[in-house]
Design an enzyme around this catalytic site. Sequence first.
Site, short mmCIF file in Angstrom:
data_model
loop_
_atom_site.label_atom_id
_atom_site.label_comp_id
_atom_site.label_asym_id
_atom_site.label_seq_id
_atom_site.Cartn_x
_atom_site.Cartn_y
_atom_site.Cartn_z
N ASP A 33 0.88 -1.16 0.00
CA ASP A 33 0.00 0.00 0.00
C ASP A 33 0.92 1.21 0.00
O ASP A 33 1.65 1.44 0.96
CB ASP A 33 -0.87 -0.05 1.27
CG ASP A 33 -1.72 1.19 1.45
OD1 ASP A 33 -1.50 2.19 0.73
OD2 ASP A 33 -2.59 1.17 2.34
N TYR B 40 1.38 0.28 15.57
CA TYR B 40 0.36 0.02 14.56
C TYR B 40 0.68 0.78 13.27
O TYR B 40 0.83 1.99 13.28
CB TYR B 40 -1.03 0.43 15.05
CG TYR B 40 -2.05 0.23 13.96
CD1 TYR B 40 -2.40 -1.06 13.58
CD2 TYR B 40 -2.59 1.29 13.26
CE1 TYR B 40 -3.28 -1.28 12.54
CE2 TYR B 40 -3.47 1.09 12.23
CZ TYR B 40 -3.81 -0.20 11.88
OH TYR B 40 -4.68 -0.41 10.83
N LYS C 142 -2.80 -3.00 8.70
CA LYS C 142 -2.76 -4.47 8.65
C LYS C 142 -1.95 -4.91 7.46
O LYS C 142 -1.66 -4.13 6.55
CB LYS C 142 -4.19 -5.01 8.55
CG LYS C 142 -4.88 -5.06 9.91
CD LYS C 142 -4.45 -6.29 10.71
CE LYS C 142 -5.11 -6.28 12.08
NZ LYS C 142 -4.23 -6.66 13.16
C1 F6R Z 1 -7.42 -0.50 7.96
C2 F6R Z 1 -7.15 0.83 7.42
C3 F6R Z 1 -8.06 1.94 7.77
C4 F6R Z 1 -7.36 2.99 8.63
C5 F6R Z 1 -8.36 4.11 9.05
C6 F6R Z 1 -7.66 5.23 9.80
O1 F6R Z 1 -6.44 -1.40 7.61
O2 F6R Z 1 -6.20 1.02 6.69
O3 F6R Z 1 -9.21 1.45 8.41
O4 F6R Z 1 -6.81 2.40 9.76
O5 F6R Z 1 -8.96 4.66 7.90
O6 F6R Z 1 -6.63 5.72 9.01
P1 F6R Z 1 -5.73 6.98 9.40
O7 F6R Z 1 -5.24 6.74 10.78
O8 F6R Z 1 -4.66 6.95 8.36
O9 F6R Z 1 -6.63 8.17 9.29
MG MG Z 2 -3.84 2.35 3.16
MG MG Z 3 -4.82 -2.34 2.37
#
Ligand code: F6R
Ligand code: MG
Ligand code: MG
Length: 366
Positions: A11, A228, A231
């Site tokens: 990603d 974190y 994933k």
């Molecule tokens: C799950 C994922 C999303 C982000 C969520 C918060 O794998 O990528 O659910 O964790 O959108 O993202 P941030 O912290 O980047 O705003």
């Molecule tokens: Mg992403």
């Molecule tokens: Mg992804």
Amino acid sequence: MKITLSVIKADVGSIAGHVTVHEKQLELAREILSREKERGLLIDFYVTHCGDDIELIMTHDKGVSNPEIHELAWNTFKEITEKVSKKYKLYAAGQDLLAESFSGNIRGMGPGVAEMEVEERESEPVAIFMADKTEPGAWNYILYKIFADPFNTAGLVIDPKMHQGFVFKVMDVIEHKTVDLRCPEEAYDLLALIGTPSRYVIHSVYRKDGLLASVASTSRLSLIAGRYVGKDDPVLIVRAQHGLPAMGEILEAFTFPHIVAGWMRGSHHGPLMPVPLRHAHPTRFDGPPRVIGLGFNLANGELVGPVDLFDDPSFDKTRELANDIAEIMRRHGPFMPGRLGPDEMEYTTLPSVLEKLKDRFEKVED
Ligand code: F6R
Ligand code: MG
Ligand code: MG
């Protein structure tokens, strides 16, 4: 002729949050890989995406963990980040590129990898599965169904070549070691481990005569970074037919949308929904977690195909059930089992909440 199939994903930024990739990212990946195909490093390639993850499917004759192939993947993700993700201010540009610079093997640097070197059979059908908003342990249930459950895979009973069963290589991602477990005779030991998919992850599956049948990606980003960082949306390669599970037996394992870890903020449980490519952009609560499947035939390394394996109305019921399960899990809000358990929350905000409250906890005198 020995062929290596390498599936490497990362990603490196997405549109509208963690939803989907930009077409220009895929275009640039195709441009870079086709240059390498002309130059002779790659035999063939296919570029696609599942949600916010770019998937590089490559064939070559260099074997697994080859530095040139890994560096190509690393540089491709880097270039996409610099030239497209940053230019369009895509969200979380370069997210999975955790290392400063490439150092020989892309494993442990952020991107996910599943690779197998095989002697191409007379006909070599393969399935490649790519998931978003979940983690490598999500394949445990699927691989058990495919290679150990005769209620899923009729060939385990009927096909003399499969009747002896399969060997599962299981990785303990915390202690970083593996154990081989033979099925059916050690099925209960196997289940005792892989029922904890956050720790014990199926790495690969072999037929008892040594034929490699399946390889999965096993990285856990949070264990690499110590915090974190999203994933590790996993990938999986499965060989099919002629003494291995039929393509239909492989796909049958996906008809129950089992509950996996991931979804919103990598901190929730949700059903794994099999979808066609056109639905590979998770939106509801950043999910629910989903999986795409592409079927190919290898012909001296050429990738013939793909077939969009879940683009079939016979998976509609599975998707309907996945939506029902999603609804049930969402109603739990921040409560378990909607939210992951405390072990899994260790890499998020839980330690800081406990730290903040530590002096306010009062001892209970009985
Ligand atoms: C799950 C994922 C999303 C982000 C969520 C918060 O794998 O990528 O659910 O964790 O959108 O993202 P941030 O912290 O980047 O705003
Ligand atoms: Mg992403
Ligand atoms: Mg992804």
